[in-house]
Design a protein around this motif. Structure first.
Motif, PDB file in Angstrom:
ATOM      1  N   GLY A  45       4.027  10.144  -2.005  1.00 15.44           N
ATOM      2  CA  GLY A  45       5.171  10.580  -2.815  1.00 15.44           C
ATOM      3  C   GLY A  45       5.797   9.388  -3.500  1.00 15.44           C
ATOM      4  N   GLY A  46       6.758   9.664  -4.338  1.00 16.19           N
ATOM      5  CA  GLY A  46       7.418   8.604  -5.108  1.00 16.19           C
ATOM      6  C   GLY A  46       8.084   7.567  -4.234  1.00 16.19           C
ATOM      7  N   ASP A  47       8.404   7.966  -3.015  1.00 19.52           N
ATOM      8  CA  ASP A  47       9.123   7.066  -2.117  1.00 19.52           C
ATOM      9  C   ASP A  47       8.182   6.361  -1.135  1.00 19.52           C
ATOM     10  OD1 ASP A  47      11.442   5.913  -1.228  1.00 19.52           O
ATOM     11  OD2 ASP A  47      11.789   7.437   0.313  1.00 19.52           O
ATOM     12  N   ALA A  48       6.879   6.572  -1.333  1.00 23.74           N
ATOM     13  CA  ALA A  48       5.920   6.049  -0.349  1.00 23.74           C
ATOM     14  C   ALA A  48       5.853   4.524  -0.363  1.00 23.74           C
ATOM     15  CB  ALA A  48       4.537   6.623  -0.630  1.00 23.74           C
ATOM     16  N   TYR A  49       5.563   3.935   0.802  1.00 14.02           N
ATOM     17  CA  TYR A  49       5.297   2.486   0.820  1.00 14.02           C
ATOM     18  C   TYR A  49       3.922   2.253   0.195  1.00 14.02           C
ATOM     19  CZ  TYR A  49       2.160   2.288   5.006  1.00 14.02           C
ATOM     20  OH  TYR A  49       1.137   2.400   5.906  1.00 14.02           O
ATOM     21  N   LYS A  50       3.706   1.042  -0.267  1.00 17.18           N
ATOM     22  CA  LYS A  50       2.554   0.807  -1.142  1.00 17.18           C
ATOM     23  C   LYS A  50       1.689  -0.355  -0.674  1.00 17.18           C
ATOM     24  CE  LYS A  50       5.828   0.258  -4.211  1.00 17.18           C
ATOM     25  NZ  LYS A  50       6.900   1.082  -3.634  1.00 17.18           N
ATOM     26  N   PRO A  51       0.403  -0.292  -1.033  1.00 16.04           N
ATOM     27  CA  PRO A  51      -0.409  -1.501  -0.934  1.00 16.04           C
ATOM     28  C   PRO A  51       0.258  -2.533  -1.843  1.00 16.04           C
ATOM     29  CG  PRO A  51      -1.788   0.415  -1.375  1.00 16.04           C
ATOM     30  CD  PRO A  51      -0.375   0.868  -1.530  1.00 16.04           C
ATOM     31  N   ASP A  52       0.388  -3.746  -1.393  1.00 14.81           N
ATOM     32  CA  ASP A  52       1.093  -4.869  -2.060  1.00 14.81           C
ATOM     33  C   ASP A  52       2.524  -5.058  -1.541  1.00 14.81           C
ATOM     34  OD1 ASP A  52      -1.105  -5.482  -3.529  1.00 14.81           O
ATOM     35  OD2 ASP A  52      -0.284  -4.920  -5.493  1.00 14.81           O
ATOM     36  N   ASP A  53       3.066  -4.061  -0.876  1.00 15.32           N
ATOM     37  CA  ASP A  53       4.401  -4.262  -0.292  1.00 15.32           C
ATOM     38  C   ASP A  53       4.332  -5.335   0.793  1.00 15.32           C
ATOM     39  OD1 ASP A  53       5.911  -2.480  -1.754  1.00 15.32           O
ATOM     40  OD2 ASP A  53       5.749  -0.835  -0.296  1.00 15.32           O
ATOM     41  N   VAL A  54       5.438  -6.029   0.997  1.00 11.72           N
ATOM     42  CA  VAL A  54       5.549  -6.932   2.140  1.00 11.72           C
ATOM     43  C   VAL A  54       6.694  -6.425   3.009  1.00 11.72           C
ATOM     44  CG1 VAL A  54       6.032  -9.290   2.912  1.00 11.72           C
ATOM     45  CG2 VAL A  54       4.625  -8.905   0.870  1.00 11.72           C
ATOM     46  N   LEU A  55       6.387  -6.127   4.264  1.00  9.18           N
ATOM     47  CA  LEU A  55       7.386  -5.563   5.177  1.00  9.18           C
ATOM     48  C   LEU A  55       7.877  -6.647   6.129  1.00  9.18           C
ATOM     49  CD1 LEU A  55       5.304  -2.387   6.149  1.00  9.18           C
ATOM     50  CD2 LEU A  55       6.925  -2.611   4.245  1.00  9.18           C
ATOM     51  N   VAL A  56       9.166  -6.580   6.457  1.00  8.67           N
ATOM     52  CA  VAL A  56       9.682  -7.502   7.476  1.00  8.67           C
ATOM     53  C   VAL A  56       9.778  -6.705   8.779  1.00  8.67           C
ATOM     54  CG1 VAL A  56      11.517  -9.102   8.133  1.00  8.67           C
ATOM     55  CG2 VAL A  56      11.022  -8.684   5.703  1.00  8.67           C
ATOM     56  N   SER A  57       8.934  -7.045   9.728  1.00  8.00           N
ATOM     57  CA  SER A  57       8.885  -6.297  10.993  1.00  8.00           C
ATOM     58  C   SER A  57      10.125  -6.573  11.835  1.00  8.00           C
ATOM     59  CB  SER A  57       7.643  -6.701  11.780  1.00  8.00           C
ATOM     60  OG  SER A  57       7.789  -8.051  12.185  1.00  8.00           O
ATOM     61  N   ARG A  58      10.300  -5.754  12.876  1.00  4.92           N
ATOM     62  CA  ARG A  58      11.430  -5.945  13.778  1.00  4.92           C
ATOM     63  C   ARG A  58      11.422  -7.346  14.386  1.00  4.92           C
ATOM     64  NH1 ARG A  58      13.105  -5.561  19.076  1.00  4.92           N
ATOM     65  NH2 ARG A  58      15.107  -4.502  19.370  1.00  4.92           N
ATOM     66  N   LYS A  59      10.231  -7.825  14.691  1.00  4.96           N
ATOM     67  CA  LYS A  59      10.087  -9.160  15.271  1.00  4.96           C
ATOM     68  C   LYS A  59      10.521 -10.249  14.286  1.00  4.96           C
ATOM     69  CE  LYS A  59       6.415 -12.275  16.817  1.00  4.96           C
ATOM     70  NZ  LYS A  59       5.052 -12.651  16.411  1.00  4.96           N
ATOM     71  N   GLY A  60      10.445  -9.933  12.995  1.00  2.00           N
ATOM     72  CA  GLY A  60      10.811 -10.913  11.969  1.00  2.00           C
ATOM     73  C   GLY A  60       9.611 -11.395  11.183  1.00  2.00           C
ATOM     74  N   ASP A  61       8.402 -11.178  11.688  1.00  2.00           N
ATOM     75  CA  ASP A  61       7.198 -11.576  10.949  1.00  2.00           C
ATOM     76  C   ASP A  61       7.016 -10.677   9.723  1.00  2.00           C
ATOM     77  OD1 ASP A  61       6.807 -13.364  12.944  1.00  2.00           O
ATOM     78  OD2 ASP A  61       4.791 -12.689  13.493  1.00  2.00           O
ATOM     79  N   THR A  62       6.561 -11.285   8.632  1.00  2.00           N
ATOM     80  CA  THR A  62       6.312 -10.486   7.429  1.00  2.00           C
ATOM     81  C   THR A  62       4.865  -9.995   7.418  1.00  2.00           C
ATOM     82  OG1 THR A  62       5.764 -12.499   6.231  1.00  2.00           O
ATOM     83  CG2 THR A  62       8.049 -11.719   6.065  1.00  2.00           C
ATOM     84  N   ILE A  63       4.696  -8.774   6.926  1.00  2.00           N
ATOM     85  CA  ILE A  63       3.369  -8.144   6.910  1.00  2.00           C
ATOM     86  C   ILE A  63       3.011  -7.731   5.489  1.00  2.00           C
ATOM     87  CG2 ILE A  63       1.928  -6.268   7.831  1.00  2.00           C
ATOM     88  CD1 ILE A  63       4.108  -5.914  10.053  1.00  2.00           C
ATOM     89  N   GLU A  64       1.885  -8.239   5.018  1.00  2.00           N
ATOM     90  CA  GLU A  64       1.387  -7.803   3.709  1.00  2.00           C
ATOM     91  C   GLU A  64       0.619  -6.493   3.906  1.00  2.00           C
ATOM     92  OE1 GLU A  64      -1.821  -8.994   0.186  1.00  2.00           O
ATOM     93  OE2 GLU A  64      -1.675 -10.273   1.963  1.00  2.00           O
ATOM     94  N   VAL A  65       1.035  -5.459   3.173  1.00  2.00           N
ATOM     95  CA  VAL A  65       0.343  -4.174   3.250  1.00  2.00           C
ATOM     96  C   VAL A  65      -0.759  -4.171   2.201  1.00  2.00           C
ATOM     97  CG1 VAL A  65       0.560  -1.666   2.991  1.00  2.00           C
ATOM     98  CG2 VAL A  65       2.444  -2.986   4.003  1.00  2.00           C
ATOM     99  N   ARG A  66      -1.991  -4.037   2.650  1.00  2.00           N
ATOM    100  CA  ARG A  66      -3.090  -3.911   1.679  1.00  2.00           C
ATOM    101  C   ARG A  66      -3.735  -2.540   1.748  1.00  2.00           C
ATOM    102  NH1 ARG A  66      -4.645  -8.829  -0.753  1.00  2.00           N
ATOM    103  NH2 ARG A  66      -6.689  -7.985  -1.315  1.00  2.00           N
ATOM    104  N   ASN A  67      -3.395  -1.804   2.819  1.00  2.00           N
ATOM    105  CA  ASN A  67      -3.927  -0.443   2.946  1.00  2.00           C
ATOM    106  C   ASN A  67      -2.908   0.380   3.742  1.00  2.00           C
ATOM    107  OD1 ASN A  67      -5.380   1.898   3.775  1.00  2.00           O
ATOM    108  ND2 ASN A  67      -7.283   0.819   3.354  1.00  2.00           N
ATOM    109  N   THR A  68      -2.402   1.446   3.121  1.00  2.00           N
ATOM    110  CA  THR A  68      -1.359   2.239   3.805  1.00  2.00           C
ATOM    111  C   THR A  68      -1.960   3.151   4.878  1.00  2.00           C
ATOM    112  OG1 THR A  68      -1.470   4.018   2.174  1.00  2.00           O
ATOM    113  CG2 THR A  68       0.134   2.248   1.755  1.00  2.00           C
ATOM    114  N   ASP A  69      -3.289   3.186   4.943  1.00  2.12           N
ATOM    115  CA  ASP A  69      -3.941   3.984   5.996  1.00  2.12           C
ATOM    116  C   ASP A  69      -4.059   3.189   7.304  1.00  2.12           C
ATOM    117  OD1 ASP A  69      -5.107   6.176   7.128  1.00  2.12           O
ATOM    118  OD2 ASP A  69      -7.080   5.899   6.195  1.00  2.12           O
TER     119      ASP A  69
END
Ligand code: BES
Ligand code: ZN
Ligand code: ZN
Length: 468
Positions: free
Chosen positions: A290-314
């Motif tokens: 959907g329009g609000d979906a997270y995307k490949p290329d997003d970078v998430l900041v996890s609870r731990k604080g480490d950043t995660i590059e999303v390359r596959n939302t599956d």
């Protein structure tokens, strides 16, 4: 079906079909040898021969090993569905009772919630007859609790995704907490934001159902150890924007099986009244588009604080688990930390459909777990970590990437992704179970019928029973 343990001497066998387990060797000395042979019965494993005139059902077994007793019970449980008897009975002893109960309850299991006309089983009672009821009572109750907890897990897994979304899963957990006297805390969107569970929240963002983090706790007095269980609860995994192909999406209601296993385990442990403190943490999320979906290329900041590059939302399960594992480690100081997840198709490629993949750093813990799973009759196998595979998760722009940059070793690299979120003091206390293959089946095998299998419930309960 009502199952009773009953003294052989007082058992009234009217309207009852009596099962006779028999080996080919024993057949040679059997009273009805001639008649049975005429019927072509050789007492081969899983062969049946009924003598309805005498209300007897001869059941072939290769020998008296538990596995063989269990499979003949499965065969009988299925055959029973066509019979018109009110009850069946079978002799049990302390060696065979658990195998018989598991075979009947798990092999005879059916999920009929969505059938308008479900065929009702005519048999109402299964009588387990024995010489000494007192001696077998504890074993009997234990086997029933474990088999029923496995069916509880199966029911949840089999429920359609539109009837089992995060909020409903939270309701199921609350009900279990009420019935079994467990502590219960549910975190909704607001609390998850406050807890900075951004990776988990990103996965669920495009769903019309808000994500929930469920925490149940069983805390008996004088607990010997603390165990924290974490379950992947993807109530549906469409793949997200990295959408799954149509045929792979079917069955993805089962992506909540880790969560369902964890709920089944805490149910069993609390009913068995084991002397261990058990926490169940569930990340209940729906992965949609959907329009609000997270995307490949997003970078998430996890609870731990480490950043995660999303390359596959599956590859969403590991994102949810990253935050839930971190939360669990902050809220509890466990002696053991176990996570259950239908995490990778690669695990099925590596081990086949029947075997749970076990990953972790402690060989000793893996060894103990393997012993428990052998005893419980579930298949598990270790998939070893190594430093080279770890490098495959390197990201050019963030601390870690959610997929590997090479196509091999996918089950292990997923395990290594989770390892990134395990605190140093918990490294040797942690095991990851990939139940992608073992949690669900479309063809019957062993005690499993179509649908959820309840993978993890039996081996983990066995492990927890043995904790000193
Ligand atoms: N839920 C799936 C894994 C899965 C696949 C479970 C088949 C049961 C049966 C998981 O979220 C997933 O899609 N994993 C991907 C990871 C990949 C994108 C790195 C997979 O296994 O293909
Ligand atoms: Zn996925
Ligand atoms: Zn998934």
């Amino acid at each position: 079906m009502n199952i009773q343990l009953i003294d052989k001497k007082v058992f009234d066998s009217k309207n009852n079909l009596t099962l006779k387990l028999i080996t080919s060797k024993r057949l040679e000395k059997a009273k009805f040898k001639k008649t049975l042979k005429k019927a072509g019965f050789k007492a081969e494993q899983d062969s049946l021969c009924a003598m309805h005139g005498k209300s007897l059902l001869f059941c072939g077994i290769e020998n008296h090993e538990n596995e063989n007793i269990k499979t003949i019970a499965v065969t009988v449980a299925k055959a029973m569905k066509n019979y018109d008897y009110k009850s069946i009975s079978v002799d049990v002893n302390k060696e065979s009772i658990q195998a018989i109960i598991e075979g009947f309850v798990l092999g005879g299991y059916e999920f009929n919630n969505y059938k308008s006309k479900s065929k009702k089983m005519k048999i109402k009672n299964l009588y387990l007859t024995c010489e000494n009821v007192k001696e077998l009572t504890a074993l009997f109750q234990e086997a029933i609790i474990i088999a029923e907890a496995t069916c509880f897990t199966r029911d949840l897994v089999n429920t359609a995704p539109d009837d089992m979304y995060p909020e409903i899963m939270a309701k199921v957990a609350k009900k279990l907490a009420r019935e079994n006297d467990l502590a219960c805390n549910i975190l909704g969107k607001r609390e998850l934001k406050r807890e900075k569970c951004n990776a988990m929240l990103a996965v669920g963002r495009a769903s019309r159902h808000d994500s929930k983090l469920i925490h149940l706790a069983y805390k008996p007095k004088n607990a010997k150890k603390i165990i924290s269980l974490v379950g992947k609860g993807l109530t549906y995994d469409s793949g997200g924007l990295s959408l799954k192909p149509a045929t792979s999406m079917v069955t993805m209601k089962m992506d909540k099986a880790g969560a369902c296993a964890v709920l089944g385990i805490i149910k069993a442990v609390s009913e068995l009244k084991l002397d261990v403190e058990v926490h169940a943490f569930v990340g209940a999320v729906e992965n949609m588009i959907g329009g609000d979906a997270y995307k490949p290329d997003d970078v998430l900041v996890s609870r731990k604080g480490d950043t995660i590059e999303v390359r596959n939302t599956d590859a969403e399960g590991r994102l949810v688990l990253a935050d839930v594992l971190d939360y669990a480690q902050d809220k509890t100081k466990p002696d053991y930390l176990f996570d259950f997840a239908t995490l990778t198709g690669a695990c099925m490629v590596a081990l086949g459909q029947y075997t749970t993949g076990v990953m972790g750093h402690s060989n000793r813990l893996k060894h103990d777990l393997s012993k428990a799973s052998n005893k419980a009759g579930e298949l598990t196998a270790s998939l070893p970590f190594n430093k080279h595979l770890k490098k495959q998760l390197k990201s050019e722009i963030a601390d870690i990437c959610n997929i590997s940059n090479k196509p091999y070793g996918g089950a292990i690299t997923a395990g290594l992704f989770l390892d990134n979120f395990i605190k140093e003091e918990n490294k040797n206390k942690w095991l990851h179970f990939d139940i992608a293959g073992s949690a669900y089946t479309e063809t019957p095998w062993d005690v499993n019928v179509y649908g959820g299998t309840g993978a993890g419930v039996r081996f983990m309960t066995q492990f927890l029973k043995n904790i000193k």
